[in-house]
Design a protein around this motif. Structure first.
Motif, PDB file in Angstrom:
ATOM      1  N   ASP A 140     -17.677  50.342   9.965  1.00 50.32           N
ATOM      2  CA  ASP A 140     -17.530  49.087  10.696  1.00 50.32           C
ATOM      3  C   ASP A 140     -18.087  47.965   9.822  1.00 50.32           C
ATOM      4  O   ASP A 140     -19.233  48.020   9.382  1.00 50.32           O
ATOM      5  CB  ASP A 140     -18.297  49.170  12.020  1.00 50.32           C
ATOM      6  CG  ASP A 140     -17.842  48.101  13.017  1.00 50.32           C
ATOM      7  OD1 ASP A 140     -17.034  47.245  12.626  1.00 50.32           O
ATOM      8  OD2 ASP A 140     -18.304  48.143  14.167  1.00 50.32           O
ATOM      9  N   TYR A 141     -17.251  46.967   9.555  1.00 46.78           N
ATOM     10  CA  TYR A 141     -17.719  45.873   8.699  1.00 46.78           C
ATOM     11  C   TYR A 141     -17.050  44.557   9.105  1.00 46.78           C
ATOM     12  O   TYR A 141     -16.086  44.540   9.889  1.00 46.78           O
ATOM     13  CB  TYR A 141     -17.441  46.188   7.231  1.00 46.78           C
ATOM     14  CG  TYR A 141     -15.980  46.333   6.855  1.00 46.78           C
ATOM     15  CD1 TYR A 141     -15.264  45.267   6.321  1.00 46.78           C
ATOM     16  CD2 TYR A 141     -15.318  47.553   7.027  1.00 46.78           C
ATOM     17  CE1 TYR A 141     -13.931  45.405   5.968  1.00 46.78           C
ATOM     18  CE2 TYR A 141     -13.995  47.709   6.668  1.00 46.78           C
ATOM     19  CZ  TYR A 141     -13.296  46.626   6.144  1.00 46.78           C
ATOM     20  OH  TYR A 141     -11.977  46.768   5.810  1.00 46.78           O
ATOM     21  N   THR A 142     -17.575  43.454   8.567  1.00 43.37           N
ATOM     22  CA  THR A 142     -17.015  42.134   8.863  1.00 43.37           C
ATOM     23  C   THR A 142     -16.465  41.495   7.603  1.00 43.37           C
ATOM     24  O   THR A 142     -16.940  41.755   6.483  1.00 43.37           O
ATOM     25  CB  THR A 142     -18.070  41.195   9.476  1.00 43.37           C
ATOM     26  OG1 THR A 142     -19.116  40.997   8.535  1.00 43.37           O
ATOM     27  CG2 THR A 142     -18.629  41.780  10.763  1.00 43.37           C
ATOM     28  N   VAL A 143     -15.469  40.615   7.797  1.00 46.27           N
ATOM     29  CA  VAL A 143     -14.849  39.876   6.698  1.00 46.27           C
ATOM     30  C   VAL A 143     -14.744  38.405   7.092  1.00 46.27           C
ATOM     31  O   VAL A 143     -14.043  38.081   8.061  1.00 46.27           O
ATOM     32  CB  VAL A 143     -13.439  40.418   6.371  1.00 46.27           C
ATOM     33  CG1 VAL A 143     -12.858  39.662   5.182  1.00 46.27           C
ATOM     34  CG2 VAL A 143     -13.479  41.908   6.097  1.00 46.27           C
ATOM     35  N   PRO A 144     -15.418  37.491   6.393  1.00 44.45           N
ATOM     36  CA  PRO A 144     -15.209  36.056   6.651  1.00 44.45           C
ATOM     37  C   PRO A 144     -13.877  35.609   6.050  1.00 44.45           C
ATOM     38  O   PRO A 144     -13.582  35.908   4.878  1.00 44.45           O
ATOM     39  CB  PRO A 144     -16.391  35.379   5.940  1.00 44.45           C
ATOM     40  CG  PRO A 144     -17.326  36.482   5.558  1.00 44.45           C
ATOM     41  CD  PRO A 144     -16.485  37.708   5.404  1.00 44.45           C
ATOM     42  N   GLU A 145     -13.080  34.908   6.839  1.00 44.26           N
ATOM     43  CA  GLU A 145     -11.761  34.475   6.391  1.00 44.26           C
ATOM     44  C   GLU A 145     -11.565  32.993   6.676  1.00 44.26           C
ATOM     45  O   GLU A 145     -12.087  32.457   7.662  1.00 44.26           O
ATOM     46  CB  GLU A 145     -10.667  35.273   7.099  1.00 44.26           C
ATOM     47  CG  GLU A 145     -10.687  36.750   6.777  1.00 44.26           C
ATOM     48  CD  GLU A 145      -9.541  37.509   7.419  1.00 44.26           C
ATOM     49  OE1 GLU A 145      -9.181  38.585   6.913  1.00 44.26           O
ATOM     50  OE2 GLU A 145      -9.003  37.024   8.448  1.00 44.26           O
ATOM     51  N   PRO A 146     -10.785  32.298   5.830  1.00 40.36           N
ATOM     52  CA  PRO A 146     -10.525  30.875   6.068  1.00 40.36           C
ATOM     53  C   PRO A 146      -9.640  30.682   7.292  1.00 40.36           C
ATOM     54  O   PRO A 146      -8.899  31.585   7.696  1.00 40.36           O
ATOM     55  CB  PRO A 146      -9.816  30.424   4.793  1.00 40.36           C
ATOM     56  CG  PRO A 146      -9.188  31.676   4.252  1.00 40.36           C
ATOM     57  CD  PRO A 146     -10.122  32.790   4.606  1.00 40.36           C
ATOM     58  N   TYR A 147      -9.717  29.504   7.881  1.00 40.96           N
ATOM     59  CA  TYR A 147      -8.858  29.191   9.028  1.00 40.96           C
ATOM     60  C   TYR A 147      -7.407  29.031   8.615  1.00 40.96           C
ATOM     61  O   TYR A 147      -6.492  29.442   9.324  1.00 40.96           O
ATOM     62  CB  TYR A 147      -9.334  27.900   9.701  1.00 40.96           C
ATOM     63  CG  TYR A 147     -10.486  28.102  10.644  1.00 40.96           C
ATOM     64  CD1 TYR A 147     -10.282  28.495  11.958  1.00 40.96           C
ATOM     65  CD2 TYR A 147     -11.798  27.916  10.217  1.00 40.96           C
ATOM     66  CE1 TYR A 147     -11.341  28.686  12.828  1.00 40.96           C
ATOM     67  CE2 TYR A 147     -12.867  28.106  11.078  1.00 40.96           C
ATOM     68  CZ  TYR A 147     -12.631  28.492  12.381  1.00 40.96           C
ATOM     69  OH  TYR A 147     -13.684  28.683  13.246  1.00 40.96           O
ATOM     70  N   GLY A 148      -7.176  28.380   7.486  1.00 39.92           N
ATOM     71  CA  GLY A 148      -5.810  28.106   7.047  1.00 39.92           C
ATOM     72  C   GLY A 148      -5.684  26.648   6.650  1.00 39.92           C
ATOM     73  O   GLY A 148      -6.075  26.248   5.562  1.00 39.92           O
ATOM     74  N   VAL A 149      -5.163  25.807   7.559  1.00 39.05           N
ATOM     75  CA  VAL A 149      -5.031  24.378   7.329  1.00 39.05           C
ATOM     76  C   VAL A 149      -6.105  23.658   8.143  1.00 39.05           C
ATOM     77  O   VAL A 149      -6.145  23.772   9.369  1.00 39.05           O
ATOM     78  CB  VAL A 149      -3.632  23.858   7.718  1.00 39.05           C
ATOM     79  CG1 VAL A 149      -3.549  22.346   7.515  1.00 39.05           C
ATOM     80  CG2 VAL A 149      -2.558  24.569   6.889  1.00 39.05           C
TER      81      VAL A 149
END
Length: 519
Positions: A171-180
């Motif tokens: 179980d892990y987390t990934v920070p991701e950009p919103y997009g625009v």
């Protein structure tokens, strides 16, 4: 033979010497038509537009009341085009190796540091900010790009420890950009918001559409040219100078995934209302009514000097300036006299003069509004110094038509009055007395805002008692630190929500995905 140095305003019918590229942000029109700064307009997908759906308006130099240049305003059509290009560019920008994004942002910092003088000059011409302060703002902006460049390849998640009831797996987390991300800048020093907003949004892997202020578009446009020169892909950054129509359309746009806004409470409410249609997150950095709280054991001269410097910075047109001075009754009259002397001693006038500490306010309407606030406040308080428009005879010929207001000090201000509770956004310092520690805290917290507070005392125990009670996002003790790029900035109550700067400011532009892989 001695060479005479030309005054900056003597170039008003020539193109600015630091803006010689072919983009609309730097192209001068025919001599005498639009002044020193030429024409600026929207940057969409790497191209500077030559015409827009909303047409052009003149930009007025607040220090001279003369035309500075011309602004091509963006409207809904330009917003649609910019958002579409940003959406198309996002997959490639997001997939770019983080070390490559880091190098681009580092290059932005390097180029901005090399061009601090020209960026400062642009800010002075469009805002009337004293040149020393304008250059400092550009330097701060570069610092945020360097800081967030360092984060670009260090964005990481976490591994979640298993629990006794958990199915075996990872179980892990990934920070991701919103997009625009849509960014709406305010006019009072937008180059600072460029660093606090655009740098972390890009470092996080987002594409950005910026609604820049029509009152201060030139410095932002010059930044965009620098960003492109640094290697930023064309579709990643878009600049749209414009008014409310462009801003509302940007907020409502279904392909804009997040909004970051700096400005006032009334506009923030409209933004929140528009954002509800798509339930997109909104980061708000709003106003403030920051208080300096001065106890008798403080270094009184330093407390007054620091408060006056801050209050009249940018002619009082800032969100976190110390526009209230709360003083213990034992030293009240001494502090009032010292504050009056410090305000009177401020150099007022030509913002290009090195001795100037107070330039003009942004325009005639702002000047008249501020003078009206002072006139009403004087009915229930003591006008110590100032209170009027600056006498043109006291100014140099170049700036006699500018929008200057005297540095004003009001004492014995009613805590419930409008001038004590709300932003003036002009060069006005309100001084209020208090008798006890409890009363000081109550006064400091008595406004709708909660952006900042400054406490002056040598009593460490008092610091530990008072600081936890102050409802403010930033508290300084015995003087301000400036704004380090690693420090989070934001407010409590109606000063907004979310943080800019530091690690917190980066993660505002990221959303967290939880991933579970069964064993």
């Amino acid at each position: 033979m001695t060479r005479r140095t030309a005054h900056p305003y003597e170039n008003e019918n020539k193109a600015a010497d630091m803006t010689t590229t072919s983009s609309p942000s730097s192209r001068s029109s025919s001599p005498g038509a639009t002044g020193d700064l030429g024409v600026t307009g929207p940057l969409v997908n790497g191209t500077w537009l030559d015409k827009t759906s909303m047409g052009a308006v003149d930009h007025i130099n607040p220090a001279t009341a003369r035309t500075n240049g011309s602004v091509l305003l963006a409207g809904p059509q330009e917003v649609d085009d910019a958002v579409a290009a940003a959406k198309a560019a996002h997959p490639e920008w997001r997939a770019m190796s983080p070390d490559k994004r880091r190098r681009i942002l580092q290059r932005v910092e390097e180029l901005m540091l090399a061009r601090v003088p020209e960026l400062g000059r642009l800010t002075t011409l469009e805002l009337g900010a004293p040149i020393t302060m304008a250059s400092a703002l550009a330097h701060l902006c570069a610092g945020w790009f360097g800081y967030y460049a360092g984060w670009a390849d260090k964005i990481e998640g976490a591994t979640i420890p298993p629990s006794p009831v958990m199915v075996p797996g990872l179980d892990y987390t990934v920070p991701e950009p919103y997009g625009v991300v849509g960014i709406i800048l305010t006019w009072n020093g937008p180059i600072m918001s460029v660093g606090m907003k655009i740098a972390p949004a890009l470092a996080a892997g987002n594409c950005v559409v910026v609604k820049s202020p029509d009152l201060a578009p030139f410095t932002v446009a010059r930044f965009a040219e620098i960003a492109l020169e640094a290697g930023l892909p064309p579709g990643v950054l878009h600049i749209l100078p414009g008014g409310p129509e462009a801003g509302e359309h940007l907020v409502r746009h279904p392909d804009v995934d997040m909004i970051s806004f700096t400005g006032g409470i009334p506009t923030a409410k409209k933004i929140l209302d528009s954002a509800r249609h798509s339930l997109k997150p909104v980061l708000l950095e709003l106003g403030g009514k920051t208080a300096s709280v001065v106890f008798p054991d403080a270094d009184l001269d330093e407390a007054v000097a620091s408060t006056v410097r801050s209050c009249f910075n940018l002619s009082g047109q800032g969100c976190n300036l110390t526009t209230r001075l709360l003083v213990h009754r034992d030293v009240y009259e001494r502090v009032v006299r010292t504050a009056a002397g410090a305000a009177t001693a401020l150099g007022v006038g030509d913002p290009f003069a090195p001795t100037t500490a107070l330039g003009p306010v942004i325009g005639a309407a702002a000047r008249d509004r501020i003078l009206g606030v002072i006139e009403r406040a004087a009915d229930s308080s003591r006008l110590v110094v100032g209170g009027h428009a600056v006498d043109p005879a006291a100014l140099t010929p170049e700036v006699r038509d500018g929008y200057f207001v005297e540095p004003t000090v009001l004492a014995d201000v009613d805590p419930g009055s409008d001038v004590a509770r709300h932003e003036v956004f002009g060069p006005v310092l309100s001084i209020l007395p208090f008798g006890t520690e409890e009363e000081a805290v109550a006064l400091a917290n008595s406004t709708p805002y909660g952006l900042g507070a400054v406490l002056y005392t040598r009593d460490v125990s008092r610091v530990q008692r008072v600081v936890p009670q102050l409802q403010a996002g930033t508290v300084h003790v015995n003087g301000a630190s400036g704004q380090p790029p690693g420090a989070p900035f934001g407010g409590y109550k109606q000063s907004g929500h979310g943080r800019e700067g530091g690690k917190e400011g980066l993660f505002e532009f990221l959303q967290t995905k939880n991933v579970f892989i069964r064993a």
